[in-house]
Design a protein around this motif. Structure first.
Motif, PDB file in Angstrom:
ATOM      1  N   LYS A 265     -45.272 -24.942  15.878  1.00  0.00           N
ATOM      2  CA  LYS A 265     -44.995 -24.934  17.312  1.00  0.00           C
ATOM      3  C   LYS A 265     -45.875 -23.887  17.996  1.00  0.00           C
ATOM      4  N   MET A 266     -46.165 -24.136  19.274  1.00  0.00           N
ATOM      5  CA  MET A 266     -46.980 -23.203  20.033  1.00  0.00           C
ATOM      6  C   MET A 266     -46.161 -21.971  20.417  1.00  0.00           C
ATOM      7  N   ALA A 267     -46.743 -20.795  20.217  1.00  0.00           N
ATOM      8  CA  ALA A 267     -46.103 -19.545  20.612  1.00  0.00           C
ATOM      9  C   ALA A 267     -47.076 -18.751  21.469  1.00  0.00           C
ATOM     10  N   GLU A 268     -46.601 -18.255  22.615  1.00  0.00           N
ATOM     11  CA  GLU A 268     -47.412 -17.470  23.519  1.00  0.00           C
ATOM     12  C   GLU A 268     -46.958 -16.015  23.496  1.00  0.00           C
ATOM     13  N   LEU A 269     -47.653 -15.153  24.246  1.00  0.00           N
ATOM     14  CA  LEU A 269     -47.305 -13.743  24.266  1.00  0.00           C
ATOM     15  C   LEU A 269     -45.884 -13.511  24.781  1.00  0.00           C
ATOM     16  N   LEU A 270     -45.419 -14.382  25.670  1.00  0.00           N
ATOM     17  CA  LEU A 270     -44.047 -14.237  26.150  1.00  0.00           C
ATOM     18  C   LEU A 270     -43.056 -14.438  25.007  1.00  0.00           C
ATOM     19  N   HIS A 271     -43.404 -15.337  24.063  1.00  0.00           N
ATOM     20  CA  HIS A 271     -42.546 -15.530  22.899  1.00  0.00           C
ATOM     21  C   HIS A 271     -42.596 -14.318  21.976  1.00  0.00           C
ATOM     22  N   LEU A 272     -43.730 -13.647  21.928  1.00  0.00           N
ATOM     23  CA  LEU A 272     -43.835 -12.426  21.138  1.00  0.00           C
ATOM     24  C   LEU A 272     -42.913 -11.353  21.703  1.00  0.00           C
ATOM     25  N   ASP A 273     -42.873 -11.228  23.025  1.00  0.00           N
ATOM     26  CA  ASP A 273     -41.958 -10.267  23.651  1.00  0.00           C
ATOM     27  C   ASP A 273     -40.509 -10.602  23.319  1.00  0.00           C
ATOM     28  N   GLN A 274     -40.170 -11.897  23.403  1.00  0.00           N
ATOM     29  CA  GLN A 274     -38.812 -12.320  23.076  1.00  0.00           C
ATOM     30  C   GLN A 274     -38.474 -12.011  21.617  1.00  0.00           C
ATOM     31  N   ALA A 275     -39.432 -12.260  20.737  1.00  0.00           N
ATOM     32  CA  ALA A 275     -39.220 -12.026  19.310  1.00  0.00           C
ATOM     33  C   ALA A 275     -38.992 -10.548  19.023  1.00  0.00           C
ATOM     34  N   ARG A 276     -39.790  -9.708  19.649  1.00  0.00           N
ATOM     35  CA  ARG A 276     -39.625  -8.268  19.442  1.00  0.00           C
ATOM     36  C   ARG A 276     -38.261  -7.790  19.922  1.00  0.00           C
ATOM     37  N   ARG A 277     -37.807  -8.356  21.036  1.00  0.00           N
ATOM     38  CA  ARG A 277     -36.496  -7.955  21.539  1.00  0.00           C
ATOM     39  C   ARG A 277     -35.386  -8.374  20.583  1.00  0.00           C
ATOM     40  N   ILE A 278     -35.475  -9.591  20.044  1.00  0.00           N
ATOM     41  CA  ILE A 278     -34.457 -10.052  19.087  1.00  0.00           C
ATOM     42  C   ILE A 278     -34.398  -9.132  17.875  1.00  0.00           C
ATOM     43  N   LEU A 279     -35.541  -8.737  17.360  1.00  0.00           N
ATOM     44  CA  LEU A 279     -35.578  -7.846  16.210  1.00  0.00           C
ATOM     45  C   LEU A 279     -35.036  -6.455  16.564  1.00  0.00           C
ATOM     46  N   ALA A 280     -35.333  -5.996  17.785  1.00  0.00           N
ATOM     47  CA  ALA A 280     -34.822  -4.690  18.219  1.00  0.00           C
ATOM     48  C   ALA A 280     -33.304  -4.722  18.367  1.00  0.00           C
ATOM     49  N   VAL A 281     -32.781  -5.832  18.874  1.00  0.00           N
ATOM     50  CA  VAL A 281     -31.330  -5.992  19.010  1.00  0.00           C
ATOM     51  C   VAL A 281     -30.684  -5.937  17.629  1.00  0.00           C
ATOM     52  N   ALA A 282     -31.219  -6.694  16.693  1.00  0.00           N
ATOM     53  CA  ALA A 282     -30.664  -6.739  15.334  1.00  0.00           C
ATOM     54  C   ALA A 282     -30.714  -5.375  14.671  1.00  0.00           C
TER      55      ALA A 282
END
Length: 286
Positions: A265-282
């Motif tokens: 699937k296509m992932a953009e920089l906005l998805h990278l920001d979302q991913a980092r936030r999910i990991l920070a939450v966890a």
């Protein structure tokens, strides 16, 4: 990225109930809100204020964020509440029934003697506030304001609307409140679920709040904590996706790219920001 602090569950407790306060020190709630307002009868207001201040000074709440909800400044107890809370220095003071940015400025002035760490949280529970959500949230730039908390029960009363499963009359207001909070970097918490005996009702409402973008949910009973924490904790699938996105963008061949393919699937920089936030939450939840 700003350090994340979990606020999945924010439990309201009457500050007049000493046993409830003691128990709160051992509960899994991320936020404990000692209530001087709706949960306390007029004849116990002063006693509750003294107990809330004592609880802050005694401490023992560990990682939990400790907040005191004051009575409004238009009541006989509001100003004394704010002076006492400012002196005690909890993590935040929560104020009710605001209607305008001017209210924010007035409350902010009344807690000016509080430690820098003590923030201002406000209830969104009046029709007047709904009409001025962005202007209210924008006060974060010049005051201690750091969180909006939905007060759906009071809002329903003022609107003459009915709180039923699905919360249809409140959908636009809930979404606009989240948008206003995000526009100005604020925490935003969903309103309470009045049903604490049927966990399926709470589960559905918490999942709805998560879908809309709330950071967590305010609660009225300790039995609601487990369900709400589970809903607002990233799932195994979310963590796997987030880890894959961060790893893929970290590959040398993807350096400087704005869009890449991750797991088909296509992932953009906005998805990278979302991913980092999910990991920070966890990571913050542990």
């Amino acid at each position: 990225m700003t350090a994340y602090r979990p606020r999945r569950s924010a439990l309201f407790l009457p500050a007049s109930n000493a046993k409830a306060i003691d128990k709160a020190r051992m509960l899994d709630a991320d936020v404990v809100i000692l209530d001087l307002e709706d949960a306390v009868a007029p004849e116990f207001k002063e006693e509750a204020r003294i107990a809330a201040v004592a609880a802050v000074r005694e401490g023992g709440f560990g990682r939990r964020e400790l907040v005191i909800r004051a009575n409004g400044i238009d009541t006989p107890w509001g100003r004394e509440d704010l002076a006492a809370i400012a002196g005690a220095g909890p993590d935040a003071v929560l104020v009710p029934k605001i209607a305008s940015p001017e209210d924010i400025l007035q409350y902010n002035a009344l807690i000016s003697e509080a430690p820098v760490k003590s923030k201002l949280w406000v209830m969104i529970e009046t029709c007047a506030a709904v009409a001025r959500l962005d202007a209210i949230a924008a006060c974060a730039g010049s005051t201690r304001l750091s969180a909006l908390v939905m007060g759906t029960n009071d809002l329903a009363k003022e609107m003459r609307a009915r709180l039923r499963p699905g919360r249809a009359p409140f959908l636009p207001i809930l979404s606009l409140t989240v948008a206003a909070a995000r526009a100005h970097g604020l925490i935003v918490l969903d309103g309470v679920c009045n049903e604490f005996r049927d966990s399926s009702v709470l589960q559905a409402e918490a999942e709805q709040g998560l879908e809309w973008g709330f950071d967590g949910k305010s609660l009225i009973h300790p039995d609601q904590i487990g369900v709400t924490n589970a809903v607002f904790t990233p799932s195994a699938d979310e963590l796997a996706w987030a880890g894959a996105v961060v790893a893929a963008f970290g590959l040398p061949e993807n350096a400087g790219k704005g869009a890449i393919r991750v797991e088909g699937k296509m992932a953009e920089l906005l998805h990278l920001d979302q991913a980092r936030r999910i990991l920070a939450v966890a990571e913050a939840i542990g």
